[in-house]
Design a protein around this motif. Structure first.
Motif, PDB file in Angstrom:
ATOM      1  N   TYR A 279      -7.333  -5.167 -91.827  1.00  0.00           N
ATOM      2  CA  TYR A 279      -7.886  -3.880 -92.233  1.00  0.00           C
ATOM      3  C   TYR A 279      -7.885  -3.758 -93.754  1.00  0.00           C
ATOM      4  N   ASN A 280      -8.783  -2.892 -94.236  1.00  0.00           N
ATOM      5  CA  ASN A 280      -8.768  -2.500 -95.637  1.00  0.00           C
ATOM      6  C   ASN A 280      -9.097  -1.022 -95.733  1.00  0.00           C
ATOM      7  N   VAL A 281      -8.636  -0.403 -96.824  1.00  0.00           N
ATOM      8  CA  VAL A 281      -8.916   1.010 -97.036  1.00  0.00           C
ATOM      9  C   VAL A 281      -9.309   1.224 -98.488  1.00  0.00           C
ATOM     10  N   SER A 282      -9.875   2.389 -98.740  1.00  0.00           N
ATOM     11  CA  SER A 282     -10.152   2.829-100.093  1.00  0.00           C
ATOM     12  C   SER A 282      -9.966   4.336-100.140  1.00  0.00           C
TER      13      SER A 282
ATOM     14  N   GLN B 135     -14.563   6.326 -90.294  1.00  0.00           N
ATOM     15  CA  GLN B 135     -14.564   7.365 -91.318  1.00  0.00           C
ATOM     16  C   GLN B 135     -13.497   8.421 -91.021  1.00  0.00           C
TER      17      GLN B 135
ATOM     18  N   PRO C 244     -11.667   6.079 -95.710  1.00  0.00           N
ATOM     19  CA  PRO C 244     -12.249   5.202 -94.686  1.00  0.00           C
ATOM     20  C   PRO C 244     -11.391   3.964 -94.434  1.00  0.00           C
TER      21      PRO C 244
ATOM     22  N   ARG D 257     -11.654   0.094 -93.044  1.00  0.00           N
ATOM     23  CA  ARG D 257     -12.630  -0.982 -92.852  1.00  0.00           C
ATOM     24  C   ARG D 257     -12.019  -2.094 -92.004  1.00  0.00           C
ATOM     25  N   LEU D 258     -12.750  -2.483 -90.968  1.00  0.00           N
ATOM     26  CA  LEU D 258     -12.391  -3.643 -90.167  1.00  0.00           C
ATOM     27  C   LEU D 258     -13.346  -4.772 -90.500  1.00  0.00           C
ATOM     28  N   GLU D 259     -12.833  -5.880 -90.973  1.00  0.00           N
ATOM     29  CA  GLU D 259     -13.635  -7.068 -91.233  1.00  0.00           C
ATOM     30  C   GLU D 259     -13.355  -8.084 -90.131  1.00  0.00           C
TER      31      GLU D 259
ATOM     32  N   SER E 154     -18.125  -6.241 -88.225  1.00  0.00           N
ATOM     33  CA  SER E 154     -17.318  -5.368 -89.074  1.00  0.00           C
ATOM     34  C   SER E 154     -17.808  -3.937 -88.921  1.00  0.00           C
ATOM     35  N   MET E 155     -16.929  -3.008 -89.255  1.00  0.00           N
ATOM     36  CA  MET E 155     -17.311  -1.605 -89.220  1.00  0.00           C
ATOM     37  C   MET E 155     -16.337  -0.786 -90.055  1.00  0.00           C
ATOM     38  N   THR E 156     -16.740   0.423 -90.342  1.00  0.00           N
ATOM     39  CA  THR E 156     -15.905   1.362 -91.079  1.00  0.00           C
ATOM     40  C   THR E 156     -15.663   2.594 -90.236  1.00  0.00           C
TER      41      THR E 156
END
Lengths: 113, 114
Positions: free
Chosen positions: A64-67, A22, A75, A77-79, A18-20
């Motif tokens: 994917y996810n974001v915030s 930016q 950012p 996010r890839l899980e 996983s990684m974020t």
């Protein structure tokens, strides 16, 4: 005049990691977007945000996810990275009243192996 | 719903000859339309935009585009190609509401030979 800053510029991930990614903008823009670019496909919208605390799915959100805790940062996010997520990722921003002055970051090139 | 179709995936021209990159759009609103350019391994640069003002829009580097509502087209032209114009070009549509996400065409690769 930084505009939209994306980090990192390049990354190689192994399957399942996983990684974020930016993205930060210093223009006080309300609206921010994440796109992915695949050869011959143009850019497709992953997620977007109309302001701090508000996010919504785009055309290709799976995996994917974001915030959006601040106006400046968005950012991605890839899980559990998969080879299908190998792509170039672009972040963009704009604001109401900017006469469609969308600003794009320089992109993050991600390879999942 | 909005969509955009770039009619050619690849266009090849000789230096000094005219460039025509074709784009048709579909929109239930009066759209905003853009052309972006992307040079190899670079980010996206705005060439020009149409936002319901003049139908003939002039952009950077000698490019221009004409909005034709009757034909739902927004073709990009340049009278004389330069080697530095070789790049990928994206036609993009957006509804008129500020902040709405851009919708991209699949892109046209422009090659320029000497």
């Amino acid at each position: 005049n930084a505009g939209v800053t994306q980090t990192p510029k390049f990354r190689i991930l192994k399957i399942g990691q996983s990684m974020t990614l930016q993205c930060a903008q210093d223009m006080n823009h309300n609206y921010m977007y994440w796109y992915r670019q695949d050869p011959g496909m143009g850019l497709k919208l992953i997620y977007y945000s109309v302001g701090a605390g508000i996010t919504d799915k785009g055309e290709v959100p799976n995996g994917y996810n974001v915030s959006r805790s601040t106006t400046e940062d968005f950012p991605l996010r890839l899980e559990l990275a998969a080879p299908s997520q190998t792509s170039v990722y672009f972040c963009a921003s704009t604001t109401r009243g900017d006469n469609y002055g969308y600003t794009f970051g320089s992109g993050t090139r991600l390879t999942v192996v | 719903a909005q969509s955009v179709t770039q009619l050619d995936s690849h266009v090849s021209v000789s230096e000094g000859t005219p460039v025509l990159l074709r784009c048709n759009y579909s929109s239930s609103y009066s759209p905003s339309l853009f052309w972006y350019v992307q040079h190899p391994n670079k980010g996206l640069q705005l060439l020009l935009k149409y936002t319901s003002a003049a139908t003939l829009v002039k952009g950077i580097n000698g490019f221009e585009a004409e909005f034709k509502k009757s034909e739902t087209s927004f073709h990009l032209t340049k009278p004389s190609a330069h080697m530095s114009d070789a790049a990928e070009y994206f036609c993009v549509v957006s509804p008129p509401q500020a902040g709405t996400a851009l919708i991209f065409g699949k892109g046209t690769t422009l090659s320029v030979s000497s």
